[in-house]
Write an enzyme that holds these catalytic residues in place. Sequence first.
Site, short mmCIF file in Angstrom:
data_model
loop_
_atom_site.label_atom_id
_atom_site.label_comp_id
_atom_site.label_asym_id
_atom_site.label_seq_id
_atom_site.Cartn_x
_atom_site.Cartn_y
_atom_site.Cartn_z
N LYS A 9 0.85 -1.21 0.00
CA LYS A 9 0.00 0.00 0.00
C LYS A 9 0.87 1.25 0.00
CE LYS A 9 0.73 1.32 4.55
NZ LYS A 9 1.57 2.47 4.93
N SER A 99 1.81 -6.33 7.25
CA SER A 99 0.38 -6.19 7.54
C SER A 99 -0.46 -6.86 6.45
CB SER A 99 -0.01 -4.71 7.63
OG SER A 99 0.71 -4.07 8.66
N ASP A 132 -2.47 -1.36 10.65
CA ASP A 132 -2.77 -1.32 9.21
C ASP A 132 -3.47 -2.58 8.70
OD1 ASP A 132 -1.43 1.07 9.15
OD2 ASP A 132 0.32 0.33 8.04
O1 C5P Z 1 0.10 -1.17 15.11
P1 C5P Z 1 1.52 -1.35 14.68
O2 C5P Z 1 2.16 -2.55 15.32
O3 C5P Z 1 1.70 -1.32 13.21
O4 C5P Z 1 2.28 -0.06 15.23
C1 C5P Z 1 3.68 -0.01 15.37
C2 C5P Z 1 4.05 1.21 16.20
O5 C5P Z 1 3.75 2.40 15.48
C3 C5P Z 1 3.26 1.33 17.48
O6 C5P Z 1 3.91 0.67 18.53
C4 C5P Z 1 3.25 2.85 17.71
O7 C5P Z 1 4.48 3.26 18.23
C5 C5P Z 1 3.19 3.39 16.31
N1 C5P Z 1 1.81 3.70 15.84
C6 C5P Z 1 1.10 4.75 16.42
N2 C5P Z 1 -0.16 5.05 15.96
C7 C5P Z 1 -0.70 4.36 14.94
C8 C5P Z 1 0.02 3.30 14.34
C9 C5P Z 1 1.27 3.00 14.81
O8 C5P Z 1 1.58 5.40 17.33
N3 C5P Z 1 -1.92 4.68 14.51
#
Ligand code: C5P
Length: 266
Positions: A9, A99, A132
Site C-alpha cells: 500500500k 500487515s 494497518d
Molecule cells: O500497530 P503497529 O504494530 O503497526 O504499530 C507499530 C508502532 O507504530 C506502534 O507501537 C506505535 O508506536 C506506532 N503507531 C502509532 N499510531 C498508529 C500506528 C502505529 O503510534 N496509529
Amino acid sequence: MISLKAPAKINLFLKIVRKRPDGFHDLASLFQTVSIYDELSLELSDQDSFSCSETNLENNDNLVMKALNMFRAKLAKPFFVSVTLKKSIPSQAGLGGGSSDAASMLNGLNQLLDHPLNYQDLHEIASTLGSDIPFFLTGGAAFCEGRGEIITQVKLPEEKSLWVVKPPINLATPRVFKNLDLASLPDENVDNALKSHLEGDGVFFNDLEPTALKLEPDLQSLKSSLVMQGFKDILMSGSGSAFFCFGPMKPVLPPEYEVYPCHYVS
Ligand code: C5P
C-alpha cells in the site's frame, strides 16, 4: 492448497490527528493498494510449518504466524497449516508488507476452512494484531481513521504512471512515531484532501515525512533528486522509508535504490 497475492500500500495523504492516552496516534489517511505483491500459499496439514523466502522472517513472531494463532484461538477448533511466503514487498518501507501478509493469512484461512468467521471476527483479530491490518482485509482505496481500523472504502480514478522507490535505508515505525513533534504539524484539511483525490486531482501530504527526513537526511537527497528529475507529487509512504512519485519515465537512481513501476489495484 490456496495461493493469495498480498499487495503493498501507499498513503496518498496521512494526517496525524492526536496522540492517544494508549500511546498510539489517531490518524486520517487515504490508503491505496498498489501492484507490488508478496505471495502466500496455505495448505491444511498434520502440523504447522512456515517457510519464507527471507529466512530472517521465518519465525513464530512473524505476523503471518501470529494471525494463524489468533484465528485458531477464535475458532476454538484444532487445525494445522503449512504456510509458504514469498516476499517481494520491501520491509521497513512504509508499504505495509507484513500487515498485508497477515490480512491475507486471515482471509486465506477463512477461505481454506469454508468461511467459519465473518468480517467482524476477522476485523477484530486484524486490529488486535496491527494498526494497518484491517485495511488489508479488503484493500483497494480506503479512507482510514482511528489507529487505521475505521475504514471507509472509496473508489479513486486509475493511476498508471506511478513509481515506488525503496532507498537503502530502513525505518522502524515506532522510531518515527517516537520522534514526531505534534506541535509542528501543518493544519491540513482532510475533507478537502479526500475530495481532491476522488476528483482525480489529489493533494499529497504525510505528517510523518518531516520526522523521517530529519532522522535519515539521505531521504531528503532522494526527494531532491526526484524533484530535479521532474516527478510530481513526491511523497514518503506511511512511516517510510519508501517514496512514491508520478511521472512518465523511470526515475534514474543509484543501483542500491529499488525502483518499482506500479499502478493502483483494488
Ligand atoms: O500497530 P503497529 O504494530 O503497526 O504499530 C507499530 C508502532 O507504530 C506502534 O507501537 C506505535 O508506536 C506506532 N503507531 C502509532 N499510531 C498508529 C500506528 C502505529 O503510534 N496509529
